[in-house]
Each structure stands twice: as structure tokens, then as C-alpha cells.
Write an enzyme that holds these catalytic residues in place. Structure first.
Site, short mmCIF file in Angstrom:
data_model
loop_
_atom_site.label_atom_id
_atom_site.label_comp_id
_atom_site.label_asym_id
_atom_site.label_seq_id
_atom_site.Cartn_x
_atom_site.Cartn_y
_atom_site.Cartn_z
CE LYS A 86 0.05 -5.38 -9.75
NZ LYS A 86 -0.76 -4.52 -10.61
CE1 TYR A 108 -0.91 -8.45 -8.53
CE2 TYR A 108 0.42 -8.13 -6.43
CZ TYR A 108 -0.66 -7.74 -7.21
OH TYR A 108 -1.18 -6.57 -7.15
#
Length: 353
Positions: free
Chosen positions: A171, A167
């Protein structure tokens, strides 16, 4: 729910007509809250996600709140599918004014326990999903020379933490890609804008359906905010898109400024606390999670916007209120926060000398 809308007038053209908005990840969590936020002002909303139950329930909410909805089940990792969804939305609802990229899928686990297939899938949905959404939006916005793309970002795009390597990496990628795109739009003197809204820990259903190999139930790092706080920030950013990024929540401010001031201190701090702060009660059993398939595919499996942390989640963010209402005070507060962080870091270093 497919509802025929009247021909949309151009947004940002001086009229007061509600915008046509596309939201990816619209079936649950922040995306669902953004859908509700825009439905309340009568917007025409194209809803993109994999989960049919969440999309259908969300579309019904839009109609009840006074908006117009078109639900298009789509896997954002497939660009051609996203492009077809955009075509369907413009045909039904009119030219797209605002595109919000919020779809993601991930896994909570130490990096050593993640398979190449799992890491690839998380990257394809979270990072490439945002790239694909942006491509589809620009394909339609650039010829009209207007429109806004909002990337739902994270404080973790500036300060990574353990257990979320996939993640955090995605991002970070969205940040880098968006900065590059922004410079190209500026070079072209384009009327299209792209901005990033950097989120704190948010009470969404992801913590109950994410793929996890943790010993206990995953949770957002405190303090936790309700998804409506995030949704209001997204709408504000879309209405004020010339700023490259927005920080939501005091924890985001502290995280970003702390990373700028004392990254090595944060490394050691997160090594000690980062694993325990992301787990709570005994695991409820979601090894499979929604990484490769949605968990809201069938009727009756709508998860809505909120997760299981309502009892501790904040409905408002004082720092966001300052940012969106009193800019000067926010700048002063940020400077003061940076000074506090730097001072604390210095004291920490002295104690360890």
C-alpha cells in the site's frame, strides 16, 4: 454473466449517461460493494477478480439492480491477462470511464514467519496488480484524454502496523507510484485523473480467508466500517478526482495526522497493542488462505461484500460526511484533531521523562 450493452457515450463529456466502470477485486469485500454502488445508478461494470463464484453472483446482482455486467476472471498479477480483460470490457461495454483498483491478497504473520514466495505473491497481487490495472486503464484513457483511476488505499499506507508487513509495504508502494504518475499527468496537462481513497478497518470477508499464522482469528483494527461506507467514498472520489487523496473514517484521520505529528509515539503504542488489536476469537483455521488460489472458485462459495463483524461495524462515517458535504468544517476538524494529537503526545513524553 455477459450482457451486451449499447454503445457507450463518452463519460465526462457533458451527457448524463451512466459510466463504464472497471473494478478489480470485484468478487468480494470493498470491490463488491463498489460494484453494487455503481449498479444502482445503471452503470456498465467490468468485474475483474480470480474467484468465479463471486464474480458470477456479483454480475447477477448488477443486473437485478439495473446495471450491466461483464465478469472477466483474471489474476491481476499478470499484466497481459489484465490487458486482455480491458479489451474484452471495452468491446462489450464501451470506453472505460472509471477504473477502480481494489484487488489484493496478503498474509497475517510476523515478518520472520513469512516466506519469500509468500511475500512476493502478496506484493505481485496487491502492488503490481494496481500498477497493471493503472497501465491498462491509461493505455485506453490517455488517447481519449479523459478518465479517472481510483486506487483503493489504506490508512496503513501512511502508518504501518505489526503482522501486516506485506500489505503495508504494497500500500505504501501504491501511494508512491500514484504520486509519481499524478505529476506526469499534470506535466502533460492530461484530462486523466488518479486519486487515492484511504480506508479504515472495513468489515470484509478477507479476515476469514486470508492466509494467517496467528494464534487467533484475524480482525480489522477497531473502529470497523461496513464496505458500503468505502464504496460511497470511492464513487465520490471518482466524481471529484482532482483531489489527490481522500480519508475515510475518523480512525484514518487520526492515524494519518498522528503519524505526521508523533510517529515515534505511535511506534511504541503499536508495539504494545498492535498484535492483540488484530485478533479476536480462536482461530477458525485458514493457514492456506487465498494467497495463491481463490477460495470462491466453485459454485456456492460466494462470500459477498460483508465479513463476520456486522455486529460492530458502522454504516456511516461522520468525518466522511463532513468531508464530502462541508469542506470548511472538515478542515477545521482536521486542524483540531492535529492539535489534540500533538497535545496528547506532549503529555505522554512528559510522563516518561
Amino acid at each position: 454473466m455477459n450482457s451486451r450493452a449499447p454503445a457507450a457515450r463518452p463519460h465526462n463529456s457533458g451527457d448524463d449517461s451512466p459510466p463504464t466502470v472497471v473494478v478489480t477485486g470485484a468478487s468480494a469485500g470493498i470491490g463488491r460493494a463498489v460494484v453494487r454502488e455503481y449498479a444502482a445508478v445503471g452503470a456498465r461494470i467490468g468485474m475483474i477478480a480470480r474467484g468465479r463464484a463471486g464474480l458470477e453472483a456479483g454480475a447477477e446482482e448488477v443486473e437485478k439492480l439495473g446495471g450491466t455486467a461483464l465478469a472477466v476472471p483474471t489474476d491481476v498479477s499478470d499484466y497481459d491477462a489484465v490487458d486482455r480483460a480491458a479489451d474484452a470490457i471495452e468491446k462489450e461495454l464501451g470506453p472505460i470511464d472509471i477504473w477502480v483498483n481494489g484487488a489484493f491478497a496478503t498474509i497475517f504473520a510476523p515478518f520472520r514467519e513469512i516466506t519469500p514466495e509468500e511475500f512476493r505473491r502478496a506484493t505481485e497481487v496487491t502492488y503490481l496488480g494496481a500498477v497493471h490495472g493503472t497501465m491498462a486503464a491509461l493505455k485506453r484513457m490517455r488517447p481519449r484524454d479523459r478518465g479517472t483511476i481510483v486506487q483503493i488505499g489504506s490508512a496503513l499506507a501512511k502508518r504501518s502496523i505489526p503482522l501486516q508487513s506485506a500489505y503495508c509495504g504494497a500500500k505504501h508502494g501504491i501511494d508512491g507510484f500514484s504520486e509519481s504518475l499524478r505529476t506526469e499527468l499534470l506535466l502533460d496537462h492530461s484530462g486523466v485523473h488518479v486519486t487515492v481513497v484511504r480506508m479504515p478497518g472495513v468489515n470484509t470477508p478477507q479476515f476469514s480467508w486470508v492466509r494467517s499464522r496467528l494464534a487467533r482469528q484475524p480482525r480489522p483494527v477497531a473502529p470497523v466500517y461496513q464496505p458500503e461506507v468505502a464504496a460511497r467514498a470511492v464513487r465520490y472520489a471518482a466524481e471529484h478526482p482532482t483531489r489527490k487523496q481522500y480519508w475515510v473514517g475518523g480512525s484514518t484521520v487520526l492515524t494519518v495526522l498522528g503519524q505526521r505529528a508523533v510517529p515515534a509515539v505511535l511506534d511504541r503504542y503499536l508495539a504494545r497493542t498492535g498484535v492483540s488489536s488484530q485478533q479476536t476469537a480462536p482461530d477458525i483455521g485458514h493457514e492456506a488462505g487465498n494467497l495463491f488460489a481463490p477460495l470462491d472458485e466453485h459454485p456456492g462459495t460466494d462470500h459477498g461484500a460483508h465479513g463476520i463483524f456486522d455486529d460492530e461495524a458502522h454504516d456511516h462515517s461522520a468525518t466522511w460526511w463532513l468531508r464530502s458535504h462541508v469542506r470548511g468544517l472538515t478542515v477545521a476538524a482536521a486542524a483540531g484533531t492535529a492539535a489534540i494529537i500533538a497535545g496528547g503526545a506532549a503529555r505522554t513524553r512528559l510522563r516518561h521523562m
